[in-house]
Design a protein around this motif. Sequence first.
Motif, PDB file in Angstrom:
ATOM      1  N   GLN A  58       0.823  -1.208   0.000  1.00 46.87           N
ATOM      2  CA  GLN A  58       0.000   0.000   0.000  1.00 46.87           C
ATOM      3  C   GLN A  58       0.859   1.261   0.000  1.00 46.87           C
ATOM      4  OE1 GLN A  58      -1.854   1.355   3.652  1.00 46.87           O
ATOM      5  NE2 GLN A  58      -3.829   1.610   2.619  1.00 46.87           N
ATOM      6  N   ASN A  59       1.856   1.285   0.861  1.00 41.07           N
ATOM      7  CA  ASN A  59       2.724   2.455   0.960  1.00 41.07           C
ATOM      8  C   ASN A  59       3.567   2.637  -0.297  1.00 41.07           C
ATOM      9  OD1 ASN A  59       3.804   4.695   2.440  1.00 41.07           O
ATOM     10  ND2 ASN A  59       5.650   3.491   2.822  1.00 41.07           N
ATOM     11  N   ALA A  60       4.035   1.504  -0.866  1.00 44.98           N
ATOM     12  CA  ALA A  60       4.871   1.580  -2.065  1.00 44.98           C
ATOM     13  C   ALA A  60       4.069   1.989  -3.297  1.00 44.98           C
ATOM     14  CB  ALA A  60       5.546   0.222  -2.317  1.00 44.98           C
ATOM     15  N   SER A  61       2.817   1.518  -3.378  1.00 42.87           N
ATOM     16  CA  SER A  61       1.996   1.803  -4.561  1.00 42.87           C
ATOM     17  C   SER A  61       1.260   3.131  -4.443  1.00 42.87           C
ATOM     18  CB  SER A  61       0.986   0.673  -4.779  1.00 42.87           C
ATOM     19  OG  SER A  61       1.641  -0.560  -4.978  1.00 42.87           O
ATOM     20  N   GLY A  62       0.876   3.506  -3.242  1.00 41.89           N
ATOM     21  CA  GLY A  62       0.333   4.842  -3.011  1.00 41.89           C
ATOM     22  C   GLY A  62      -1.150   5.028  -3.250  1.00 41.89           C
ATOM     23  N   GLY A  63      -1.902   3.938  -3.508  1.00 41.39           N
ATOM     24  CA  GLY A  63      -3.319   4.103  -3.806  1.00 41.39           C
ATOM     25  C   GLY A  63      -4.184   4.198  -2.572  1.00 41.39           C
ATOM     26  N   VAL A  64      -3.886   5.147  -1.685  1.00 33.01           N
ATOM     27  CA  VAL A  64      -4.573   5.219  -0.384  1.00 33.01           C
ATOM     28  C   VAL A  64      -5.854   6.047  -0.485  1.00 33.01           C
ATOM     29  CG1 VAL A  64      -2.449   4.912   0.925  1.00 33.01           C
ATOM     30  CG2 VAL A  64      -3.200   7.227   0.313  1.00 33.01           C
ATOM     31  N   LEU A  65      -6.727   5.841   0.490  1.00 32.85           N
ATOM     32  CA  LEU A  65      -7.982   6.586   0.551  1.00 32.85           C
ATOM     33  C   LEU A  65      -7.743   7.936   1.208  1.00 32.85           C
ATOM     34  CD1 LEU A  65     -10.983   6.237  -0.147  1.00 32.85           C
ATOM     35  CD2 LEU A  65     -11.354   5.407   2.174  1.00 32.85           C
ATOM     36  N   SER A  66      -8.307   8.993   0.619  1.00 35.45           N
ATOM     37  CA  SER A  66      -8.104  10.342   1.138  1.00 35.45           C
ATOM     38  C   SER A  66      -8.822  10.537   2.470  1.00 35.45           C
ATOM     39  CB  SER A  66      -8.634  11.373   0.134  1.00 35.45           C
ATOM     40  OG  SER A  66     -10.055  11.338   0.109  1.00 35.45           O
ATOM     41  N   PRO A  67      -8.374  11.502   3.282  1.00 36.52           N
ATOM     42  CA  PRO A  67      -9.029  11.739   4.579  1.00 36.52           C
ATOM     43  C   PRO A  67     -10.518  12.041   4.470  1.00 36.52           C
ATOM     44  CG  PRO A  67      -6.901  12.829   4.513  1.00 36.52           C
ATOM     45  CD  PRO A  67      -7.150  12.315   3.129  1.00 36.52           C
ATOM     46  N   ILE A  68     -10.918  12.851   3.486  1.00 36.81           N
ATOM     47  CA  ILE A  68     -12.340  13.193   3.368  1.00 36.81           C
ATOM     48  C   ILE A  68     -13.161  11.964   2.977  1.00 36.81           C
ATOM     49  CG2 ILE A  68     -12.024  14.005   0.993  1.00 36.81           C
ATOM     50  CD1 ILE A  68     -14.643  15.288   3.525  1.00 36.81           C
ATOM     51  N   ASP A  69     -12.614  11.100   2.107  1.00 39.57           N
ATOM     52  CA  ASP A  69     -13.332   9.887   1.728  1.00 39.57           C
ATOM     53  C   ASP A  69     -13.369   8.873   2.870  1.00 39.57           C
ATOM     54  OD1 ASP A  69     -14.067  10.745  -0.787  1.00 39.57           O
ATOM     55  OD2 ASP A  69     -12.264   9.982  -1.757  1.00 39.57           O
ATOM     56  N   CYS A  70     -12.328   8.860   3.695  1.00 40.40           N
ATOM     57  CA  CYS A  70     -12.366   8.034   4.915  1.00 40.40           C
ATOM     58  C   CYS A  70     -13.492   8.503   5.828  1.00 40.40           C
ATOM     59  CB  CYS A  70     -11.036   8.117   5.660  1.00 40.40           C
ATOM     60  SG  CYS A  70      -9.661   7.280   4.846  1.00 40.40           S
ATOM     61  N   TRP A  71     -13.610   9.817   5.986  1.00 40.16           N
ATOM     62  CA  TRP A  71     -14.657  10.370   6.847  1.00 40.16           C
ATOM     63  C   TRP A  71     -16.042  10.043   6.301  1.00 40.16           C
ATOM     64  CZ3 TRP A  71     -18.619  13.912   6.292  1.00 40.16           C
ATOM     65  CH2 TRP A  71     -19.212  14.360   7.473  1.00 40.16           C
ATOM     66  N   LEU A  72     -16.223  10.172   4.993  1.00 43.31           N
ATOM     67  CA  LEU A  72     -17.508   9.836   4.373  1.00 43.31           C
ATOM     68  C   LEU A  72     -17.862   8.367   4.585  1.00 43.31           C
ATOM     69  CD1 LEU A  72     -17.220  11.811   1.015  1.00 43.31           C
ATOM     70  CD2 LEU A  72     -18.967  12.167   2.773  1.00 43.31           C
ATOM     71  N   THR A  73     -16.853   7.501   4.501  1.00 43.15           N
ATOM     72  CA  THR A  73     -17.098   6.072   4.705  1.00 43.15           C
ATOM     73  C   THR A  73     -17.444   5.784   6.155  1.00 43.15           C
ATOM     74  OG1 THR A  73     -15.550   5.593   2.895  1.00 43.15           O
ATOM     75  CG2 THR A  73     -16.157   3.762   4.329  1.00 43.15           C
ATOM     76  N   ILE A  74     -16.751   6.440   7.084  1.00 46.18           N
ATOM     77  CA  ILE A  74     -17.079   6.284   8.510  1.00 46.18           C
ATOM     78  C   ILE A  74     -18.505   6.753   8.781  1.00 46.18           C
ATOM     79  CG2 ILE A  74     -16.549   7.105  10.846  1.00 46.18           C
ATOM     80  CD1 ILE A  74     -13.588   7.342   9.857  1.00 46.18           C
ATOM     81  N   ARG A  75     -18.861   7.882   8.201  1.00 48.96           N
ATOM     82  CA  ARG A  75     -20.216   8.412   8.403  1.00 48.96           C
ATOM     83  C   ARG A  75     -21.260   7.433   7.856  1.00 48.96           C
ATOM     84  NH1 ARG A  75     -22.631  13.516   5.161  1.00 48.96           N
ATOM     85  NH2 ARG A  75     -22.315  11.973   3.520  1.00 48.96           N
ATOM     86  N   GLY A  76     -20.997   6.917   6.651  1.00 44.97           N
ATOM     87  CA  GLY A  76     -21.956   6.005   6.037  1.00 44.97           C
ATOM     88  C   GLY A  76     -22.081   4.688   6.769  1.00 44.97           C
ATOM     89  N   ILE A  77     -20.978   4.172   7.258  1.00 44.34           N
ATOM     90  CA  ILE A  77     -20.949   2.832   7.853  1.00 44.34           C
ATOM     91  C   ILE A  77     -21.740   2.754   9.155  1.00 44.34           C
ATOM     92  CG2 ILE A  77     -18.932   2.855   9.394  1.00 44.34           C
ATOM     93  CD1 ILE A  77     -17.872   0.455   7.883  1.00 44.34           C
ATOM     94  N   GLN A  78     -22.006   3.910   9.760  1.00 46.51           N
ATOM     95  CA  GLN A  78     -22.735   3.905  11.027  1.00 46.51           C
ATOM     96  C   GLN A  78     -24.153   3.356  10.889  1.00 46.51           C
ATOM     97  OE1 GLN A  78     -22.038   7.555  13.535  1.00 46.51           O
ATOM     98  NE2 GLN A  78     -20.738   8.151  11.834  1.00 46.51           N
ATOM     99  N   THR A  79     -24.733   3.441   9.691  1.00 45.80           N
ATOM    100  CA  THR A  79     -26.092   2.929   9.476  1.00 45.80           C
ATOM    101  C   THR A  79     -26.078   1.608   8.712  1.00 45.80           C
ATOM    102  OG1 THR A  79     -26.283   4.255   7.443  1.00 45.80           O
ATOM    103  CG2 THR A  79     -27.111   5.237   9.496  1.00 45.80           C
ATOM    104  N   LEU A  80     -24.924   0.937   8.653  1.00 45.47           N
ATOM    105  CA  LEU A  80     -24.784  -0.290   7.865  1.00 45.47           C
ATOM    106  C   LEU A  80     -25.849  -1.326   8.218  1.00 45.47           C
ATOM    107  CD1 LEU A  80     -23.105  -2.097   5.901  1.00 45.47           C
ATOM    108  CD2 LEU A  80     -21.796  -2.829   7.911  1.00 45.47           C
TER     109      LEU A  80
END
Length: 381
Positions: free
Chosen positions: A223-245
Amino acid sequence: MKEETKLIQNILSDPLTGAISTPIYQTSTYVQESPGVHKGFDYTRTNNPTRKILERLVTDLEYGYDSLAFSSGLASVDAVLKLLKYKDEIVAVDDIYGGTFRLLNLYKKLGIKTKFVDTTDAEKTISEISDNTKLVWLESPTNPTLKISDIEYISKKSKDINPKILVVVDNTFASPAIQNPLNLGADIIIHSATKYLAGHSDVLAGLITVKNPDLYDELKYIQNASGGVLSPIDCWLTIRGIQTLYLRVKKQSQNAYDVASFLEKKRNTCIDKVYYPGLSHHKNHLIAIKQQRYFGGIISFSLKDDTIESAKKVVTSTKLFKLAESLGGTKSLICHPSTMTHKSTPLEVRINAGIQNSLIRLSLGIENVEDLIEDIDQSLK
């Protein structure tokens, strides 16, 4: 503590400010006291506090060791494939997601071979394992024909042949609200978190969860070598969404069961086959009962007039079901895999995997099910 409670309570308030919502650490770098001396974060490609909260949250949901968040589901798939080397082999489900199929074709150029097999036949799947097999790749349910594989049995028998074989389960269609493949013997779980985890059709994200530290360290390096990480804002959106999973998946699964039951009654008219694990005639209905909490929010069906033209008439006639790729959101979607999600899969491969020309895929949202049934009914007329 029940899963629904644990999910919400594991999203801790910010210890610095007391904020109930997870902070978005929108930063690329971090101040260090001296070279290499820092608070656990030095560069956001390597680590980010918002991303770490998401990764720990999904780890708890999947009962894993740790997780890694990527910029898309396919970026997660690509990271797992980077575990392989020249002449390694994969045994994979035959109606695999079209994007994964396309990526496997790229790795074929690098000398990594894939054997596609109907993994609903567990014994056939095991018989395809060779000395070069390094990954057994499952989707359960599959995209788009909703095949169910016996994850526990295939995992055990694969390990009996070679303990070093890694069993990978794409858990996108089920989500951790429905099943937990690591508890069934799998080694790696992949999610297109774009779908059920984020759940609102507003973010592109991928996640990997693993069951042991060595595997995590290897994938973390990738992950670190390839660099395709999730951005902070998209992490936050996913956390927000997952609460109603759990709320969403329960409603979507109930809607899907009701719509599938309605479509089943239409088999005497315009519909040929209905694919849904909750129907008693589904090939591995009993396995679905064994390893899933619900039957899921996706249905596929084919038409008696098995042509692309007939399918297009149906998918362009709905009013509530929106014609779009993707799935798992709060709005119901309709899709024609042969010309959309699986158009890059060769015709012969599609047909052999059971993806008929007229196959239509439904992703049930959280609307009133009577309205959804009425919409499908009028589109079939």
